[in-house]
Design a protein around this motif. Structure first.
Motif, PDB file in Angstrom:
ATOM      1  N   ILE A   1       0.844  -1.204   0.000  1.00 50.46           N
ATOM      2  CA  ILE A   1       0.000   0.000   0.000  1.00 50.46           C
ATOM      3  C   ILE A   1       0.885   1.263   0.000  1.00 50.46           C
ATOM      4  CG2 ILE A   1      -2.020  -1.092   1.058  1.00 50.46           C
ATOM      5  CD1 ILE A   1      -1.214   0.270   3.693  1.00 50.46           C
ATOM      6  N   SER A   2       0.422   2.270  -0.699  1.00 52.70           N
ATOM      7  CA  SER A   2       1.209   3.504  -0.787  1.00 52.70           C
ATOM      8  C   SER A   2       1.093   4.281   0.515  1.00 52.70           C
ATOM      9  CB  SER A   2       0.684   4.369  -1.929  1.00 52.70           C
ATOM     10  OG  SER A   2      -0.600   4.850  -1.587  1.00 52.70           O
ATOM     11  N   ASN A   3       1.999   5.215   0.697  1.00 53.34           N
ATOM     12  CA  ASN A   3       1.948   6.039   1.905  1.00 53.34           C
ATOM     13  C   ASN A   3       0.654   6.844   1.979  1.00 53.34           C
ATOM     14  OD1 ASN A   3       4.386   5.147   2.864  1.00 53.34           O
ATOM     15  ND2 ASN A   3       5.567   6.794   1.918  1.00 53.34           N
ATOM     16  N   GLU A   4       0.170   7.316   0.841  1.00 53.65           N
ATOM     17  CA  GLU A   4      -1.089   8.094   0.853  1.00 53.65           C
ATOM     18  C   GLU A   4      -2.254   7.198   1.273  1.00 53.65           C
ATOM     19  OE1 GLU A   4       0.626   8.821  -2.916  1.00 53.65           O
ATOM     20  OE2 GLU A   4       1.794   8.943  -1.070  1.00 53.65           O
ATOM     21  N   ASN A   5      -2.294   5.971   0.714  1.00 54.89           N
ATOM     22  CA  ASN A   5      -3.368   5.048   1.081  1.00 54.89           C
ATOM     23  C   ASN A   5      -3.300   4.648   2.549  1.00 54.89           C
ATOM     24  OD1 ASN A   5      -4.956   4.781  -1.119  1.00 54.89           O
ATOM     25  ND2 ASN A   5      -3.743   3.141  -2.050  1.00 54.89           N
ATOM     26  N   ALA A   6      -2.088   4.452   3.020  1.00 52.54           N
ATOM     27  CA  ALA A   6      -1.919   3.982   4.398  1.00 52.54           C
ATOM     28  C   ALA A   6      -2.577   4.936   5.388  1.00 52.54           C
ATOM     29  CB  ALA A   6      -0.438   3.821   4.719  1.00 52.54           C
ATOM     30  N   ARG A   7      -2.651   6.211   5.021  1.00 48.93           N
ATOM     31  CA  ARG A   7      -3.243   7.200   5.926  1.00 48.93           C
ATOM     32  C   ARG A   7      -4.739   6.989   6.124  1.00 48.93           C
ATOM     33  NH1 ARG A   7       0.428  11.247   7.257  1.00 48.93           N
ATOM     34  NH2 ARG A   7       2.310  11.127   6.008  1.00 48.93           N
ATOM     35  N   ASN A   8      -5.378   6.245   5.204  1.00 48.63           N
ATOM     36  CA  ASN A   8      -6.822   6.004   5.338  1.00 48.63           C
ATOM     37  C   ASN A   8      -7.160   4.774   6.176  1.00 48.63           C
ATOM     38  OD1 ASN A   8      -7.296   8.173   3.607  1.00 48.63           O
ATOM     39  ND2 ASN A   8      -6.968   6.868   1.816  1.00 48.63           N
ATOM     40  N   TYR A   9      -6.162   3.978   6.524  1.00 51.68           N
ATOM     41  CA  TYR A   9      -6.432   2.762   7.300  1.00 51.68           C
ATOM     42  C   TYR A   9      -6.442   3.055   8.797  1.00 51.68           C
ATOM     43  CZ  TYR A   9      -5.809  -0.127   3.123  1.00 51.68           C
ATOM     44  OH  TYR A   9      -5.949  -0.697   1.904  1.00 51.68           O
ATOM     45  N   LYS A  10      -7.032   2.114   9.532  1.00 50.31           N
ATOM     46  CA  LYS A  10      -7.015   2.214  10.997  1.00 50.31           C
ATOM     47  C   LYS A  10      -5.621   1.820  11.510  1.00 50.31           C
ATOM     48  CE  LYS A  10     -11.663   2.529  12.127  1.00 50.31           C
ATOM     49  NZ  LYS A  10     -12.652   1.766  11.375  1.00 50.31           N
ATOM     50  N   ILE A  11      -5.361   2.168  12.764  1.00 52.75           N
ATOM     51  CA  ILE A  11      -3.982   2.071  13.264  1.00 52.75           C
ATOM     52  C   ILE A  11      -3.423   0.633  13.242  1.00 52.75           C
ATOM     53  CG2 ILE A  11      -4.498   1.985  15.749  1.00 52.75           C
ATOM     54  CD1 ILE A  11      -2.072   4.184  15.819  1.00 52.75           C
ATOM     55  N   ALA A  12      -4.268  -0.384  13.482  1.00 46.11           N
ATOM     56  CA  ALA A  12      -3.750  -1.766  13.482  1.00 46.11           C
ATOM     57  C   ALA A  12      -3.207  -2.115  12.099  1.00 46.11           C
ATOM     58  CB  ALA A  12      -4.848  -2.743  13.892  1.00 46.11           C
ATOM     59  N   SER A  13      -3.913  -1.702  11.040  1.00 46.33           N
ATOM     60  CA  SER A  13      -3.455  -1.971   9.672  1.00 46.33           C
ATOM     61  C   SER A  13      -2.226  -1.127   9.353  1.00 46.33           C
ATOM     62  CB  SER A  13      -4.563  -1.644   8.660  1.00 46.33           C
ATOM     63  OG  SER A  13      -5.785  -2.191   9.076  1.00 46.33           O
ATOM     64  N   GLN A  14      -2.240   0.114   9.843  1.00 47.37           N
ATOM     65  CA  GLN A  14      -1.083   0.990   9.605  1.00 47.37           C
ATOM     66  C   GLN A  14       0.180   0.389  10.231  1.00 47.37           C
ATOM     67  OE1 GLN A  14      -2.468   4.726  11.242  1.00 47.37           O
ATOM     68  NE2 GLN A  14      -3.100   5.473   9.226  1.00 47.37           N
ATOM     69  N   CYS A  15       0.043  -0.158  11.446  1.00 47.90           N
ATOM     70  CA  CYS A  15       1.206  -0.752  12.116  1.00 47.90           C
ATOM     71  C   CYS A  15       1.801  -1.865  11.252  1.00 47.90           C
ATOM     72  CB  CYS A  15       0.820  -1.339  13.485  1.00 47.90           C
ATOM     73  SG  CYS A  15       0.542  -0.105  14.745  1.00 47.90           S
ATOM     74  N   VAL A  16       0.953  -2.694  10.685  1.00 50.38           N
ATOM     75  CA  VAL A  16       1.443  -3.854   9.930  1.00 50.38           C
ATOM     76  C   VAL A  16       2.041  -3.430   8.588  1.00 50.38           C
ATOM     77  CG1 VAL A  16       0.776  -6.060   8.855  1.00 50.38           C
ATOM     78  CG2 VAL A  16      -0.205  -5.387  11.054  1.00 50.38           C
ATOM     79  N   HIS A  17       1.428  -2.464   7.914  1.00 49.12           N
ATOM     80  CA  HIS A  17       1.774  -2.226   6.503  1.00 49.12           C
ATOM     81  C   HIS A  17       2.519  -0.939   6.192  1.00 49.12           C
ATOM     82  CE1 HIS A  17      -0.358  -5.708   4.990  1.00 49.12           C
ATOM     83  NE2 HIS A  17      -1.321  -5.445   5.848  1.00 49.12           N
ATOM     84  N   SER A  18       2.445   0.067   7.053  1.00 42.53           N
ATOM     85  CA  SER A  18       2.940   1.388   6.651  1.00 42.53           C
ATOM     86  C   SER A  18       4.421   1.391   6.300  1.00 42.53           C
ATOM     87  CB  SER A  18       2.722   2.412   7.770  1.00 42.53           C
ATOM     88  OG  SER A  18       1.365   2.595   7.963  1.00 42.53           O
TER      89      SER A  18
END
Ligand SMILES: *Cc1c(COP(=O)(O)O)cnc(C)c1O
Length: 398
Positions: free
Chosen positions: A3-20
């Protein structure tokens, strides 16, 4: 594709932790690889020149940027809701990047009185050499902060909660006052992590972390970071880092980035343990008092709920019988290890007055409310029953 950095900003924090932060590469790597290289080959002379001019994007030399470091920086910027982040060799390198980038000779800082011990030493003993003065203020008292503001005040540094007093500072309120005076606000968010508290959303301009603590979380790396809200300030801060050279290594950036994947799980598990332990300690007859923002008895319990999603997993307490009784406690725990640092998977216990806060001096400790009998416990993710059983045993010895 990752996932791109811009997209990552739309996810909830648990998903951000795994993928950002993870970059796409030609091999389809699922995890950001370690680019263990000091320097990067140019295609030809013109390419090298364009990179140096900033006309082309790419890597030159790992003090300037490195893909593994950049991936971790992006992850933390996304988690904190900031524009950009700069990885640092340690939390203290992050504090220095902040003050070194912002302060000129003749300017003034306001800092939480009971801030991290070495932050105090840096501001009190080192920065005056560069004619930068600091007032240490109990930032939980808004009126004291207002009174401390001078014509030349440039920056307010807040730790909330600060240790070992575990007092909270109303971040939104301080930011409001600072804006009126054109003063920048930085929050050392080490104790909460972005899982529990997002200072930039509360109005702060910068967040710093000792990533040695919760972000890495496994007590195997010393590292720091500074997150900027405003992208326009990035070149100035990056240039400061490039010139003084306190960068994080690719290996350490990789380890921190890996640690971040489980940040939410670790922080929430430690928080659950800490609440159980704080409640247990508060009822124990050998305990004089417990300081933990998650207890209803904490004078700022409501503020904690307003500005954070949880009270963290650092508890301080004083046992009856003063320093000697306290020593008995810290000398006899086994599962809870006697060591400084905090925010790891393992529980640690220490004595602030003789260890982490020894250098700040007796008077400063008294002002900040750090008594000689105070003990600090960083609660890990072991089983709460085992931790409580051990505390019960050691408290039985005094
Ligand atoms: C540990 C710590 C620091 C310093 O970080 P290092 O990684 O040890 O250099 C700064 N602030 C806080 C709140 C800390 O706990």
């Amino acid at each position: 594709m990752s996932i791109s950095n811009e997209n990552a900003r739309n996810y909830k924090i648990a998903s951000q932790c795994v993928h950002s932060g993870t970059k796409n590469d030609c091999y389809g790597s699922v995890i950001q690889p370690i680019y263990q290289t000091a320097t990067f080959r140019f295609k030809d002379a013109d390419h090298g020149a364009r990179l140096f001019q900033g006309a082309d994007e790419g890597y030159i030399y790992s003090r300037i940027t490195n893909p593994t470091v950049e991936a971790m920086e992006d992850a933390v910027a996304i988690l904190e809701g900031g524009a950009k982040a700069i990885g640092c060799a340690s939390g203290m390198a992050a504090v220095f990047t902040l003050v070194g980038s912002l302060l000129n000779a003749g300017e003034h800082i306001i800092c939480t009185a009971s801030a991290y011990g070495t932050t105090i030493t840096l501001l009190q003993d080192v920065m005056p050499k560069y004619q930068v003065e600091t007032s240490f203020i109990n930032t939980h008292e808004i009126e004291s902060v207002k009174k401390a503001i001078k014509q030349n005040t440039k920056l307010i540094i807040i730790e909330s909660p600060c240790n070992p007093t575990m007092m909270l500072t109303d971040i939104a309120e301080i930011c409001k006052i600072a804006k009126q005076h054109n003063i920048k606000v930085a929050v050392d968010n080490t104790f909460c992590s972005p899982v529990l508290q997002k200072p930039l959303e509360l109005g702060a301009d910068y967040v710093i972390h000792s990533m040695t603590k919760y972000l890495n979380g496994h007590a195997d790396v010393v590292a720091g970071i500074i997150v900027l809200k405003d992208e326009d300030e990035y070149p100035h801060f990056r240039s400061m880092m490039n010139n003084y050279g306190g960068v994080i290594s690719p290996m350490n950036a990789f380890l921190v980035h890996r640690g971040i994947k489980t940040l939410k799980l670790r922080v929430e598990e430690a928080l659950k343990n800490a609440i159980k332990i704080a409640e247990y300690l508060e009822k124990h007859p050998k305990i004089e008092f417990v300081r933990y923002p998650g207890l209803k008895s904490h004078p700022q319990y409501e503020l904690g709920i307003k500005q954070s999603k949880g009270s963290g997993s650092i508890i301080t307490f004083e046992v009856k019988g003063g320093i000697e009784a306290g020593k008995k406690v810290i000398n006899n725990t086994k599962l809870i290890q006697l060591a400084v640092s905090l925010g790891g998977i393992e529980s640690l216990i220490e004595h602030p007055a003789s260890m982490t806060h020894a250098l700040m001096g007796e008077d400063a400790r008294a002002l900040a409310g750090i008594t000689d009998g105070l003990i600090r416990l960083s609660v890990g993710i072991e089983d709460a029953d085992d931790l409580i059983k051990e505390l019960d045993y050691v408290l039985g010895l005094i």
